[in-house]
Structures are given as structure tokens and as C-alpha cells.
Scaffold this motif. Structure first.
Motif, PDB file in Angstrom:
ATOM      1  N   ALA A  50       4.675  -4.403  -3.149  1.00 29.62           N
ATOM      2  CA  ALA A  50       3.959  -3.341  -2.790  1.00 29.62           C
ATOM      3  C   ALA A  50       3.646  -2.372  -4.031  1.00 29.62           C
ATOM      4  CB  ALA A  50       4.715  -2.435  -1.719  1.00 29.62           C
ATOM      5  N   ARG A  59      -1.174  15.177   8.499  1.00 29.82           N
ATOM      6  CA  ARG A  59      -0.363  16.526   9.041  1.00 29.82           C
ATOM      7  C   ARG A  59      -0.131  17.583   7.993  1.00 29.82           C
ATOM      8  NH1 ARG A  59       5.266  17.082   9.032  1.00 29.82           N
ATOM      9  NH2 ARG A  59       5.597  15.207   7.762  1.00 29.82           N
ATOM     10  N   ARG A  64       0.531  12.402  -0.634  1.00 30.69           N
ATOM     11  CA  ARG A  64       1.951  11.898  -0.611  1.00 30.69           C
ATOM     12  C   ARG A  64       2.033  10.493  -1.528  1.00 30.69           C
ATOM     13  NH1 ARG A  64       4.209  15.243   3.394  1.00 30.69           N
ATOM     14  NH2 ARG A  64       5.926  14.837   2.006  1.00 30.69           N
ATOM     15  N   ARG A  66       3.158   7.030  -1.242  1.00 35.35           N
ATOM     16  CA  ARG A  66       3.438   5.921  -0.214  1.00 35.35           C
ATOM     17  C   ARG A  66       3.118   4.464  -0.731  1.00 35.35           C
ATOM     18  NH1 ARG A  66       5.328  10.015   1.855  1.00 35.35           N
ATOM     19  NH2 ARG A  66       4.942  10.981   3.742  1.00 35.35           N
ATOM     20  N   MET A  67       4.114   3.577  -0.343  1.00 37.61           N
ATOM     21  CA  MET A  67       4.225   2.202  -0.748  1.00 37.61           C
ATOM     22  C   MET A  67       3.378   1.401   0.232  1.00 37.61           C
ATOM     23  SD  MET A  67       7.273   1.143  -2.614  1.00 37.61           S
ATOM     24  CE  MET A  67       8.770   2.055  -2.023  1.00 37.61           C
ATOM     25  N   TYR A  68       2.390   0.531  -0.467  1.00 36.21           N
ATOM     26  CA  TYR A  68       1.710  -0.358   0.518  1.00 36.21           C
ATOM     27  C   TYR A  68       1.863  -1.777  -0.062  1.00 36.21           C
ATOM     28  CZ  TYR A  68      -0.325   3.877   2.109  1.00 36.21           C
ATOM     29  OH  TYR A  68      -0.293   5.270   2.412  1.00 36.21           O
ATOM     30  N   THR A  69       2.259  -2.919   0.952  1.00 30.53           N
ATOM     31  CA  THR A  69       2.281  -4.235   0.333  1.00 30.53           C
ATOM     32  C   THR A  69       0.782  -4.784   0.469  1.00 30.53           C
ATOM     33  OG1 THR A  69       4.248  -4.454   1.559  1.00 30.53           O
ATOM     34  CG2 THR A  69       3.269  -6.484   1.115  1.00 30.53           C
ATOM     35  N   THR A  83      -4.632  -4.012   1.189  1.00 27.11           N
ATOM     36  CA  THR A  83      -3.693  -3.791   2.221  1.00 27.11           C
ATOM     37  C   THR A  83      -3.998  -3.595   3.575  1.00 27.11           C
ATOM     38  OG1 THR A  83      -1.439  -2.488   2.331  1.00 27.11           O
ATOM     39  CG2 THR A  83      -3.442  -1.383   1.612  1.00 27.11           C
ATOM     40  N   ILE A  84      -3.164  -3.437   4.341  1.00 26.47           N
ATOM     41  CA  ILE A  84      -3.461  -3.166   5.974  1.00 26.47           C
ATOM     42  C   ILE A  84      -2.559  -2.082   6.248  1.00 26.47           C
ATOM     43  CG2 ILE A  84      -3.358  -4.192   8.149  1.00 26.47           C
ATOM     44  CD1 ILE A  84      -3.560  -6.840   6.843  1.00 26.47           C
ATOM     45  N   ASN A  86      -1.399   0.996   9.254  1.00 23.32           N
ATOM     46  CA  ASN A  86      -1.342   1.101  10.673  1.00 23.32           C
ATOM     47  C   ASN A  86      -0.760   2.515  10.785  1.00 23.32           C
ATOM     48  OD1 ASN A  86       1.345   0.367  10.232  1.00 23.32           O
ATOM     49  ND2 ASN A  86       1.504   0.613  12.301  1.00 23.32           N
ATOM     50  N   THR A  88       1.425   4.968  12.598  1.00 26.39           N
ATOM     51  CA  THR A  88       2.563   4.646  12.590  1.00 26.39           C
ATOM     52  C   THR A  88       2.967   5.383  14.211  1.00 26.39           C
ATOM     53  OG1 THR A  88       3.748   6.460  11.587  1.00 26.39           O
ATOM     54  CG2 THR A  88       3.657   4.383  10.394  1.00 26.39           C
ATOM     55  N   THR A  95       0.159  10.298   6.159  1.00 32.43           N
ATOM     56  CA  THR A  95      -0.842   9.503   5.720  1.00 32.43           C
ATOM     57  C   THR A  95      -1.329   8.324   6.455  1.00 32.43           C
ATOM     58  OG1 THR A  95       1.120   7.997   4.500  1.00 32.43           O
ATOM     59  CG2 THR A  95       0.368   9.982   3.366  1.00 32.43           C
ATOM     60  N   VAL A  97      -1.839   8.252   9.298  1.00 33.05           N
ATOM     61  CA  VAL A  97      -2.932   8.829  10.302  1.00 33.05           C
ATOM     62  C   VAL A  97      -4.048   9.045   9.405  1.00 33.05           C
ATOM     63  CG1 VAL A  97      -3.540  10.677  11.744  1.00 33.05           C
ATOM     64  CG2 VAL A  97      -1.069  10.008  11.686  1.00 33.05           C
ATOM     65  N   THR A 161       1.079  -4.761  11.192  1.00 35.65           N
ATOM     66  CA  THR A 161       0.977  -4.995   9.886  1.00 35.65           C
ATOM     67  C   THR A 161       1.982  -5.659   8.875  1.00 35.65           C
ATOM     68  OG1 THR A 161       1.649  -2.688   9.634  1.00 35.65           O
ATOM     69  CG2 THR A 161      -0.737  -2.851   9.876  1.00 35.65           C
ATOM     70  N   THR A 164       1.463  -8.200   6.061  1.00 30.95           N
ATOM     71  CA  THR A 164       0.670  -8.239   4.528  1.00 30.95           C
ATOM     72  C   THR A 164       1.231  -8.897   3.723  1.00 30.95           C
ATOM     73  OG1 THR A 164       1.891  -6.057   4.376  1.00 30.95           O
ATOM     74  CG2 THR A 164      -0.544  -5.993   4.923  1.00 30.95           C
TER      75      THR A 164
HETATM   76  C1  LIG Z   1       8.171  -1.475   0.369  1.00 37.14           C
HETATM   77  C2  LIG Z   1       7.041  -0.898   1.496  1.00 37.14           C
HETATM   78  C3  LIG Z   1       5.827  -1.410   1.783  1.00 37.14           C
HETATM   79  C4  LIG Z   1       5.026  -0.785   2.607  1.00 37.14           C
HETATM   80  N1  LIG Z   1       3.916  -1.395   2.977  1.00 37.14           N
HETATM   81  C5  LIG Z   1       3.121  -0.941   4.085  1.00 37.14           C
HETATM   82  C6  LIG Z   1       1.883  -1.665   4.395  1.00 37.14           C
HETATM   83  O1  LIG Z   1       1.517  -2.643   3.921  1.00 37.14           O
HETATM   84  N2  LIG Z   1       1.199  -1.014   5.368  1.00 37.14           N
HETATM   85  C7  LIG Z   1       1.355   0.052   6.088  1.00 37.14           C
HETATM   86  O2  LIG Z   1       0.851   0.521   7.042  1.00 37.14           O
HETATM   87  N3  LIG Z   1       2.543   0.725   5.587  1.00 37.14           N
HETATM   88  C8  LIG Z   1       3.308   0.131   4.648  1.00 37.14           C
HETATM   89  N4  LIG Z   1       4.651   0.813   4.406  1.00 37.14           N
HETATM   90  C9  LIG Z   1       4.924   2.231   5.046  1.00 37.14           C
HETATM   91  C10 LIG Z   1       4.164   3.229   4.413  1.00 37.14           C
HETATM   92  O3  LIG Z   1       4.535   3.443   2.939  1.00 37.14           O
HETATM   93  C11 LIG Z   1       4.259   4.594   5.116  1.00 37.14           C
HETATM   94  O4  LIG Z   1       5.491   4.791   5.015  1.00 37.14           O
HETATM   95  C12 LIG Z   1       3.587   4.448   6.492  1.00 37.14           C
HETATM   96  O5  LIG Z   1       2.491   4.148   6.368  1.00 37.14           O
HETATM   97  C13 LIG Z   1       3.893   5.939   7.237  1.00 37.14           C
HETATM   98  O6  LIG Z   1       3.292   6.898   6.233  1.00 37.14           O
HETATM   99  P1  LIG Z   1       3.225   8.273   6.776  1.00 37.14           P
HETATM  100  O7  LIG Z   1       2.844   9.327   5.801  1.00 37.14           O
HETATM  101  O8  LIG Z   1       2.451   8.435   8.222  1.00 37.14           O
HETATM  102  O9  LIG Z   1       4.690   8.752   7.545  1.00 37.14           O
HETATM  103  P2  LIG Z   1       6.071   8.675   6.775  1.00 37.14           P
HETATM  104  O10 LIG Z   1       6.294   7.805   5.664  1.00 37.14           O
HETATM  105  O11 LIG Z   1       7.282   8.198   7.936  1.00 37.14           O
HETATM  106  O12 LIG Z   1       6.460  10.265   6.486  1.00 37.14           O
HETATM  107  C14 LIG Z   1       5.918  11.342   6.880  1.00 37.14           C
HETATM  108  C15 LIG Z   1       6.381  12.404   6.059  1.00 37.14           C
HETATM  109  O13 LIG Z   1       7.540  12.836   7.261  1.00 37.14           O
HETATM  110  C16 LIG Z   1       8.700  13.087   6.559  1.00 37.14           C
HETATM  111  N5  LIG Z   1       9.722  12.537   7.388  1.00 37.14           N
HETATM  112  C17 LIG Z   1       9.767  11.457   8.068  1.00 37.14           C
HETATM  113  N6  LIG Z   1      10.705  11.105   9.113  1.00 37.14           N
HETATM  114  C18 LIG Z   1      11.343  12.352   8.967  1.00 37.14           C
HETATM  115  C19 LIG Z   1      12.378  13.071   9.449  1.00 37.14           C
HETATM  116  N7  LIG Z   1      13.119  12.233  10.599  1.00 37.14           N
HETATM  117  N8  LIG Z   1      12.804  14.199   9.465  1.00 37.14           N
HETATM  118  C20 LIG Z   1      12.134  14.938   8.289  1.00 37.14           C
HETATM  119  N9  LIG Z   1      11.170  14.476   7.878  1.00 37.14           N
HETATM  120  C21 LIG Z   1      10.624  13.427   7.960  1.00 37.14           C
HETATM  121  C22 LIG Z   1       8.760  12.033   5.473  1.00 37.14           C
HETATM  122  O14 LIG Z   1       9.647  12.405   4.185  1.00 37.14           O
HETATM  123  C23 LIG Z   1       7.320  12.222   4.916  1.00 37.14           C
HETATM  124  O15 LIG Z   1       7.214  13.348   4.279  1.00 37.14           O
HETATM  125  C24 LIG Z   1       5.475   0.355   3.381  1.00 37.14           C
HETATM  126  C25 LIG Z   1       6.852   0.856   3.071  1.00 37.14           C
HETATM  127  C26 LIG Z   1       7.358   0.352   2.042  1.00 37.14           C
HETATM  128  C27 LIG Z   1       8.694   1.300   1.739  1.00 37.14           C
END
Ligand SMILES: Cc1cc2nc3c(=O)[nH]c(=O)nc-3n(C[C@H](O)[C@H](O)[C@H](O)COP(=O)(O)OP(=O)(O)OC[C@H]3O[C@@H](n4cnc5c(N)ncnc54)[C@H](O)[C@@H]3O)c2cc1C
Length: 300
Positions: A50, A59, A64, A66-69, A83-84, A86, A88, A95, A97, A161, A164
Motif C-alpha cells: 500500500a 468529517r 489526513r 491514509r494508506m491504500y493498497t 486503488t479502490i 469504499n 466504511t 476520508t 466518505v 475492496t 485490491t
Molecule cells: C495497509 C492498508 C491498506 C489499505 N488499503 C485500502 C484500500 O485499498 N482501500 C480502502 O478503501 N481502504 C484501505 N485502507 C483503509 C484506509 O486507509 C482508511 O482507513 C479507510 O478508508 C477509512 O478511512 P477514514 O478516514 O474514513 O476512517 P478511519 O481511518 O477509520 O479514521 C477516521 C478518523 O477517526 C479516528 N477514529 C477512528 N476510530 C476511532 C475511535 N474508535 N475513537 C476515536 N477516533 C477514532 C481515526 O483516528 C481518524 O482520525 C487500508 C488500510 C491499511 C492499513
């Protein structure tokens, strides 16, 4: 190691399932200036790893990390990171969203860039993308070395997803003719993909065509868990079913999955999905007394 963020242009944001899943493509420049030096960009990312980018959070309204494969292979498309992503739907989703919104589309139209993390090579002459893992471990899906995978049999289990890393593996292997030589039949890779509905089937036609063209090296089993067309001839329903027992333990029914995978003990099993599903497959195999040749799981 010094962190350098290189601006990548959004070159694709195709909607797969509206407000749920998008194909995302970030194109890197050929060189980047940092600290007064212009460095060439070298892209040799290993399949299954990734990269790290800094998109916006819907939000928080902030950039931010974030990692994406990566879903494509660096030998086919240098400097083009696909990458793809979704939504969550997690309580704190941010991110994931944003990528589905019109705001992301507006970024693409306006040519606004997304920063991607790079490092300087040890000899100080070029920049390479950060990869989430540099060694093979049970908790990642970095592809085995080119001297190993052509003689292996793999089962990839992709949840949504989580396809990937498997797309990157398979596309890379196909470019290398699945490791076939005069002396060897090459790799065998069975891919089981579980998604909710037909809209969420990713690279479906490409994978079907590959299975038809290379039956000795690649098999594809898509499974729809919630909605399927009347003429759907592949899998339906959940591939694992969990029963909560009175003592707090879980009984894990793998029968639906094992219908597709007849000889799992002779295979190297890989799974990518959420943490619970990865753990349940591992525990389920133990409950069934099945020990694959190896087991590696990447959970996001
Ligand atoms: C190695 C790897 C590969 C990945 N590959 C993909 C990919 O190919 N495609 C894909 O869609 N996603 C992938 N992901 C996931 C991606 O990096 C993001 O985590 C995911 O898209 C969700 O992002 P988000 O910002 O919506 O929410 P989150 O990453 O879940 O976080 C949102 C925010 O809320 C905070 N937060 C989360 N939970 C809590 C809690 N319980 N209490 C307080 N704060 C909290 C976090 O610290 C962050 O600031 C991968 C992750 C990893 C580690």
C-alpha cells in the motif's frame, strides 16, 4: 527516513457503486524538486503493498494520512497508482466518505493534487513511493519473491475492496505469463471474491476473461451476499457463517467457502478484509482441523 510528499494528479474517480465505492487513480509526476534538488521518480512498488496519501476528511475537513493498497502493477503502469476506496460507514469515517463526494470530483476537474508519501533512495539519487511493508509477514500481502510464487498454489479470499492486493498480484503474474516456463506450469491462483451486490463486483469482466484464457493458472469465484440477478450462476450468500455459543465462543461454519476450495490444505491461503473476518477464517480453519500450507491475512 526523510518524508517527502509528492503531488499526484487525480486521473480517475470512476464510481463503482454510488456513494459506496470508487476506483481511484493518482498519477505521479516524472520528477520532483525537494530542497533545491530535482529527483527522478522511480516506481517499483511490489504487488500487494500500500502507498500513503493525504486526502481530505469529509468529517474533519482536514487532510489526513491514509494508506491504500495498489490494485495495478508497477510493471504495467509506472507512476500510475490505482486503488479502490469504499465508504466504511464507520462512526468516525472521514476520508473514505470524502472520496465518494462531488468535492473529490471537483478536485479532479480542477487538477488539484493529492500528496503521496515518498522516500529518497539509499544512494540519494531518486525518490521511491513509501510502501506499507518491506518484508513478507503473516499480517501483510506483499507478494512472495519472483523466484518463489511461480511454483506456488494460492487461494485469495477478497472481501469487498479487499480485492485490491489480489488484483495487483494477478495483474503482475499475468504480465509475467503466470511464471510459466518450458519446465514448469507456473503459479495457480484461485480468487474468491465476496461482495454485497453485482454493482460491487470489481474488475469482473477482466477476471472472467482471465479465467477463461488461463484455466491452468487462474480460477475466479465471485459470490454475491445480498442481491443477485435471477440468472446468476456463481456463489450466493455468506461464505462464512458465525454462531455465538453460550460460553461466549464462536462456531464458525466454513462449509459455503469450502464448497469452492476443495483442497485447501495444499494451498497458500491469503485473505484481505475486515479484522473480524480475517480472524474468523483463521479460527474456522483451526475448528475444522484444516492447515493450509501457509496463511497470511491483511486487515484494514
Ligand atoms: C495497509 C492498508 C491498506 C489499505 N488499503 C485500502 C484500500 O485499498 N482501500 C480502502 O478503501 N481502504 C484501505 N485502507 C483503509 C484506509 O486507509 C482508511 O482507513 C479507510 O478508508 C477509512 O478511512 P477514514 O478516514 O474514513 O476512517 P478511519 O481511518 O477509520 O479514521 C477516521 C478518523 O477517526 C479516528 N477514529 C477512528 N476510530 C476511532 C475511535 N474508535 N475513537 C476515536 N477516533 C477514532 C481515526 O483516528 C481518524 O482520525 C487500508 C488500510 C491499511 C492499513
Amino acid at each position: 527516513m526523510k518524508e517527502i510528499f509528492v503531488p499526484a494528479t487525480i486521473t480517475d474517480l470512476t464510481v463503482i457503486d454510488p456513494n459506496e465505492i470508487r476506483n481511484v487513480e493518482l498519477t505521479l509526476p516524472q520528477e520532483h524538486e525537494f530542497g533545491g534538488t530535482v529527483y527522478p521518480i522511480i516506481d517499483e512498488m511490489r504487488p500487494g503493498t500500500a502507498f500513503l496519501a493525504k486526502p481530505f476528511g469529509a468529517r474533519t475537513g482536514r487532510q489526513r494520512r491514509r494508506m491504500y493498497t495498489r490494485s495495478n502493477s508497477s510493471i504495467d503502469a509506472k507512476g500510475v497508482l490505482q486503488t479502490i476506496i469504499n465508504d466504511t460507514h464507520a462512526e468516525k469515517a472521514d476520508t473514505s466518505v470524502w472520496w465518494q463526494t462531488d468535492d473529490a470530483t471537483a478536485f479532479q476537474s480542477a487538477g488539484v493534487t493529492v500528496p503521496v508519501l515518498f522516500h529518497v533512495t539509499p544512494d540519494g539519487t531518486a525518490l521511491v513511493p513509501y510502501e506499507n511493508c518491506s518484508a513478507i509477514e503473516d499480517s501483510n500481502l506483499r507478494l512472495e519473491p519472483d523466484g518463489e510464487w511461480p511454483t506456488m498454489r494460492f487461494i485469495g479470499i477478497a472481501l469487498s475492496t479487499g480485492i485490491t492486493p489480489f488484483l495487483a498480484h494477478i495483474r503482475y503474474m499475468k504480465t509475467l505469463n503466470f511464471g510459466r516456463t518450458e519446465a514448469s506450469a507456473g503459479v495457480h491462483y484461485s480468487l474468491v471474491v465476496s461482495v454485497k451486490n453485482p454493482r460491487q463486483l470489481l474488475a469482473h469482466e477482466e477476471l472472467k476473461e482471465m479465467a477463461t484464457a488461463f484455466p491452468e493458472n487462474f480460477a475466479y469465484q465471485p459470490v454475491l451476499t445480498r442481491e443477485w440477478p435471477d440468472d446468476w450462476s456463481h456463489g450466493r450468500g455468506r461464505i462464512m457463517n458465525i454462531t455465538e455459543l453460550h460460553n461466549g465462543a464462536q462456531k464458525i461454519d466454513l462449509d459455503p467457502l469450502l464448497e469452492f476450495l476443495l483442497d485447501i490444505q495444499n494451498e497458500h491461503v491469503r485473505i484481505c478484509g475486515n479484522r473480524d473476518a480475517c480472524r474468523q477464517l483463521d479460527e474456522g480453519l483451526t475448528q475444522y482441523g484444516l492447515r493450509p500450507r501457509s496463511f497470511r491475512a491483511e486487515a484494514w
